[in-house]
Design a protein around this motif. Sequence first.
Motif, PDB file in Angstrom:
ATOM      1  N   THR A 125       0.836  -1.205   0.000  1.00 41.06           N
ATOM      2  CA  THR A 125       0.000   0.000   0.000  1.00 41.06           C
ATOM      3  C   THR A 125       0.866   1.250   0.000  1.00 41.06           C
ATOM      4  O   THR A 125       1.672   1.468   0.907  1.00 41.06           O
ATOM      5  N   ALA A 128      -3.932   4.832   0.550  1.00 38.71           N
ATOM      6  CA  ALA A 128      -5.296   4.349   0.781  1.00 38.71           C
ATOM      7  C   ALA A 128      -6.059   5.481   1.461  1.00 38.71           C
ATOM      8  O   ALA A 128      -5.541   6.145   2.365  1.00 38.71           O
ATOM      9  N   HIS A 148      -7.262   2.461  -3.296  1.00 34.97           N
ATOM     10  CA  HIS A 148      -6.071   1.727  -2.897  1.00 34.97           C
ATOM     11  C   HIS A 148      -5.068   1.743  -4.043  1.00 34.97           C
ATOM     12  O   HIS A 148      -5.333   1.188  -5.112  1.00 34.97           O
TER      13      HIS A 148
END
Length: 535
Positions: A125, A128, A148
């Motif tokens: 990630t 997000a 995301h």
Amino acid sequence: MNRIVFLFLLFLVTNSALSQTVSSSGFLNIKNDVFWDTQDGQPIYSQGGGIFRFVDPVDGVEKYFWYGAKYEESAIYRNNPTITPAKDNFLAVTCYVSSDLVNWSARGDVLTKDHIDAHSNTSPTRWAGRLGVAHVKEINKYALIIQHNDQVLITVAEKPDGPFVWHQRINMQSTIGTSNTGDQTVFTDEDTGKSYLVYSYGRGRNRIYVSEIGMKDGKVGLLDCVEIFKGAGREGNCMFKYKGKYYLFASNLYGWDSSFAYYLVADDVRGPFRPTNEMLVLPGSEEDYAHVTQTGFFINVKGTNQETVIYCGDRWANFAGNGLGYNQWCPLSFDGDKPYFNSLSSWGLNPTTGEWIVAKDNDFVKNGSFEADRRYIPSPVKPVQEQLLGWNTEIIEGNKLSVGDSLSPVLNYFNKQEDRKIVVGEKSLHINDAVDFKRKISQNITSTTYVKLEDGLYTLKAMYRNNGKFRNLEMFASSSGKILKYPFKKTDSIWKTATLDNIRVKNGQVEIGFLADGKSGAQCLIDDISLVRKK
């Protein structure tokens, strides 16, 4: 001494959260420009999210569920707002529950970065955020939809307070031409029970779409895609419904900084929205960029006496350094289908009747900490701007005020870390010129149709420091022909407080400001100006 003052200031701002006291009239206090806490004193970290009404699995009662993103920098900046963190690092989606929109209890992290990364077959990630939750009736589950990385992630849960687990990621390329959305929120039409994703084009963000959320090919997904706006780039896309009409809101593309709030209105969730492809500036938001926020989401409080729509703005202070508090909530008013933004620092909500009032400790100054202005002013680049937002600078003598002129005085100052131990945010008012000068900086404060500036006694305060090269420098307040002045008589190299007390306001109008007669090189910084009615 500075450290002691800073720690005391930090104690005040981090312990001035949403009031948990019910007055005799049933109004609960909502206080902006501070960091908010839960009922048990824990920090609320909720940005770029939304509030939805679901049945609480704990007791079977319908309540408000507030979801938002928590970043590593959320706690860093709250604990030390003298430094603006350089980047964002997502940690989790949080969930808070309330029966009255003021007293919140935490249900913990309902979706974590670790869970996402464990199920992602792409890169870890990087980003997000921008999320919302919808109840999917077909499977009786709750879907949390969140940006995301370069796609849209859908997670699901058996209960509204999670935990949410990986469901699928959607590549939006075939739908809108970019794999990602620009910004997005979830809107639920309570009259139909249907939920929608409201989002923009991933590049340039000059198009806005709405898609119904539901089951598609055995998965929770987007059932359709309707373009409802095409024009200037916008972000912070969100929607609410009021008296049968749908309102689409968005902000300018100013990064983490605040901007005008824009809107369109329609009779159907899929449009057409009016005026066509030309968003209107929300009246009341102009003088301080909607209380120094980006558009976030809205809450409708349908009480026994009236329905109030609450504007819930995101202040990305942990990345923009533009003040205190991540969540700024203000009530809207309406003239027909034309909304009006009431910029308030403190107000009261009656969650039962739906009514709202201006709190006795409301600060009536707009952009009093000068955080709405994202660049040096005058600014020749976006937003092209000659005056400080909410303020008027009159050059009586000295270099002329002009956009793009190197000789023009600069009206704001970017605070250093030492300054920010005493005053709030990255910017201050800057009174300075390279030649001898005379100047008036002022703001007219008046009653509006919806917020009355009551007649009575008020106190004007400001933080200041100056190098003493002024023949005359004073703070003033003028109402109904009577003027009170506070003279700055000497050099003050450290920040001090100027207080002008017992200002008698009459006829719902007062002018406040500063008069300066300075020598070449004279400099004074002003910050954290407030005008509050005396108790």
